[in-house]
Design a protein around this motif. Sequence first.
Motif, PDB file in Angstrom:
ATOM      1  N   LYS A   1       0.827  -1.034  -0.138  1.00 60.51           N
ATOM      2  CA  LYS A   1       0.048   0.190  -0.178  1.00 60.51           C
ATOM      3  C   LYS A   1       0.874   1.248   0.063  1.00 60.51           C
ATOM      4  CE  LYS A   1      -2.624  -0.989   3.460  1.00 60.51           C
ATOM      5  NZ  LYS A   1      -2.833  -2.466   3.542  1.00 60.51           N
ATOM      6  N   ILE A   2       2.204   1.222   0.649  1.00 60.52           N
ATOM      7  CA  ILE A   2       2.862   2.462   0.696  1.00 60.52           C
ATOM      8  C   ILE A   2       3.269   2.694  -0.658  1.00 60.52           C
ATOM      9  CG2 ILE A   2       5.068   3.519   1.620  1.00 60.52           C
ATOM     10  CD1 ILE A   2       2.740   2.820   3.506  1.00 60.52           C
ATOM     11  N   VAL A   3       3.798   1.586  -1.482  1.00 62.26           N
ATOM     12  CA  VAL A   3       4.374   1.960  -2.815  1.00 62.26           C
ATOM     13  C   VAL A   3       3.172   2.609  -3.606  1.00 62.26           C
ATOM     14  CG1 VAL A   3       5.049   0.673  -5.006  1.00 62.26           C
ATOM     15  CG2 VAL A   3       5.888   0.006  -2.622  1.00 62.26           C
ATOM     16  N   ILE A   4       1.830   2.169  -3.500  1.00 62.58           N
ATOM     17  CA  ILE A   4       0.803   2.738  -4.286  1.00 62.58           C
ATOM     18  C   ILE A   4       0.460   4.214  -3.797  1.00 62.58           C
ATOM     19  CG2 ILE A   4      -1.713   2.636  -4.686  1.00 62.58           C
ATOM     20  CD1 ILE A   4      -1.442  -0.509  -4.665  1.00 62.58           C
ATOM     21  N   ILE A   5       0.778   4.515  -2.579  1.00 58.92           N
ATOM     22  CA  ILE A   5       0.418   5.731  -1.924  1.00 58.92           C
ATOM     23  C   ILE A   5       1.572   6.754  -2.465  1.00 58.92           C
ATOM     24  CG2 ILE A   5       0.713   7.206   0.155  1.00 58.92           C
ATOM     25  CD1 ILE A   5      -0.709   4.822   1.569  1.00 58.92           C
ATOM     26  N   VAL A   6       2.799   6.048  -2.641  1.00 54.75           N
ATOM     27  CA  VAL A   6       4.003   6.960  -3.203  1.00 54.75           C
ATOM     28  C   VAL A   6       3.677   7.117  -4.605  1.00 54.75           C
ATOM     29  CG1 VAL A   6       6.369   6.931  -3.678  1.00 54.75           C
ATOM     30  CG2 VAL A   6       5.514   6.136  -1.516  1.00 54.75           C
ATOM     31  N   MET A   7       3.281   6.288  -5.329  1.00 54.16           N
ATOM     32  CA  MET A   7       2.970   6.367  -6.703  1.00 54.16           C
ATOM     33  C   MET A   7       2.046   7.441  -7.084  1.00 54.16           C
ATOM     34  SD  MET A   7       1.818   3.575  -9.579  1.00 54.16           S
ATOM     35  CE  MET A   7       0.241   3.989  -9.522  1.00 54.16           C
ATOM     36  N   GLY A   8       1.011   7.524  -5.975  1.00 49.87           N
ATOM     37  CA  GLY A   8      -0.023   8.620  -6.271  1.00 49.87           C
ATOM     38  C   GLY A   8       0.127   9.901  -6.261  1.00 49.87           C
ATOM     39  N   GLN A   9       1.434  10.121  -5.591  1.00 45.67           N
ATOM     40  CA  GLN A   9       1.882  11.485  -5.332  1.00 45.67           C
ATOM     41  C   GLN A   9       2.416  11.953  -6.673  1.00 45.67           C
ATOM     42  OE1 GLN A   9       0.877  12.466  -2.549  1.00 45.67           O
ATOM     43  NE2 GLN A   9       0.295  10.555  -2.043  1.00 45.67           N
ATOM     44  N   LEU A  10       2.863  11.502  -7.685  1.00 41.42           N
ATOM     45  CA  LEU A  10       3.078  11.783  -8.769  1.00 41.42           C
ATOM     46  C   LEU A  10       2.143  12.495  -9.696  1.00 41.42           C
ATOM     47  CD1 LEU A  10       5.359   8.844 -10.100  1.00 41.42           C
ATOM     48  CD2 LEU A  10       6.129  10.900  -9.025  1.00 41.42           C
ATOM     49  N   GLY A  11       0.838  12.324  -9.323  1.00 46.91           N
ATOM     50  CA  GLY A  11      -0.253  13.167  -9.972  1.00 46.91           C
ATOM     51  C   GLY A  11      -0.789  14.371  -9.081  1.00 46.91           C
TER      52      GLY A  11
END
Length: 325
Positions: free
Chosen positions: A186-196
């Motif tokens: 879930k942390i990886v998905i959260i970090v990826m979401g910050q690129l938007g």
Amino acid sequence: MTPAAVTTAPPQEPPAPTGARRRPRKVRTPFSRRERRNVRLGLLFVSPWVAGVLIFVVYPLIYSFAISLTQYSGMQSPTFIGLQNYITAALDPMVHISVGNTLYYMAIAVPVGMVVALLLALAMNRQVREVALYRTILYIPSLIPAFALSFIFIVFVNPQFGIFNRFLSLFGAPDTNLLGEPSLAKIVIIVMGQLGAGNAALIYLAGLRNIPTTLYEAARVDGASQWTQFVKITLPLLTPTILFNLITGMSGAMQVFTEAFIMTGGGPDNSTLFYMLYLYKNAVSYGQLGYASALAVLLFLFGMLLAGLIFVVSRRFVHYDVSAG
């Protein structure tokens, strides 16, 4: 008979001729002819939007609610079962897991995303010569589709040849399958979401540009530091923009789907089984459209309740004019 006893009758109006009609009184309307014409033209111009809302928003909502009261797989005629789908959803342990994962994502991704977007907006608002180039560089990641970012991140966090693990190996950290660990996926998905965050950053930038510069000049004359100016001027006058980004961020977090669908499929151990992904699996993989519609209706009601709660609470801290700040 005496003359005093004689009474004269009041003159009577002559009867109206047969077939004659009284003229109807003119009813004065609150709008003039020109105003009525403008209203008709306005309705004509907004009619595509109204038709779109009715066809693509109102009708699907009504249809989903109707289907949620049935047992329907999409292949045979729906069978009415009342509120059974809602009762099943309340007792379904997978619904509880997906709701917990979604709330976890919302609780971390939304605040972090708002802070990241605000920092990007402050960087974009700097008065330097290359600011246009910086804005472009900071905004470009938000233009990449979510499914493309998901494939890129799969390569980045690959435990064998991923750039992220190569970087950690420089500090002696062992190779780790980040997407294979329930506590890290879930942390990886959260970090990826910050690129938007670039989209929200542009909205913050517009809010920053709307703050009068005279307030900062007066604060500097009074000896206020940069931090004091940010806390006393920028944040209070930026609260309407913060409210907008908060609501849109919450709405996006409730519907997180693409990243988990591509990168993990809901695993490992259902740690990334978000609500929308479980809804999708019921509708497409399991063929339970009635149950999936009930889940969609519950998500809609929760979103409306959350938005209303945010609006009520926002009355205490949102300032819509300079004098309120």
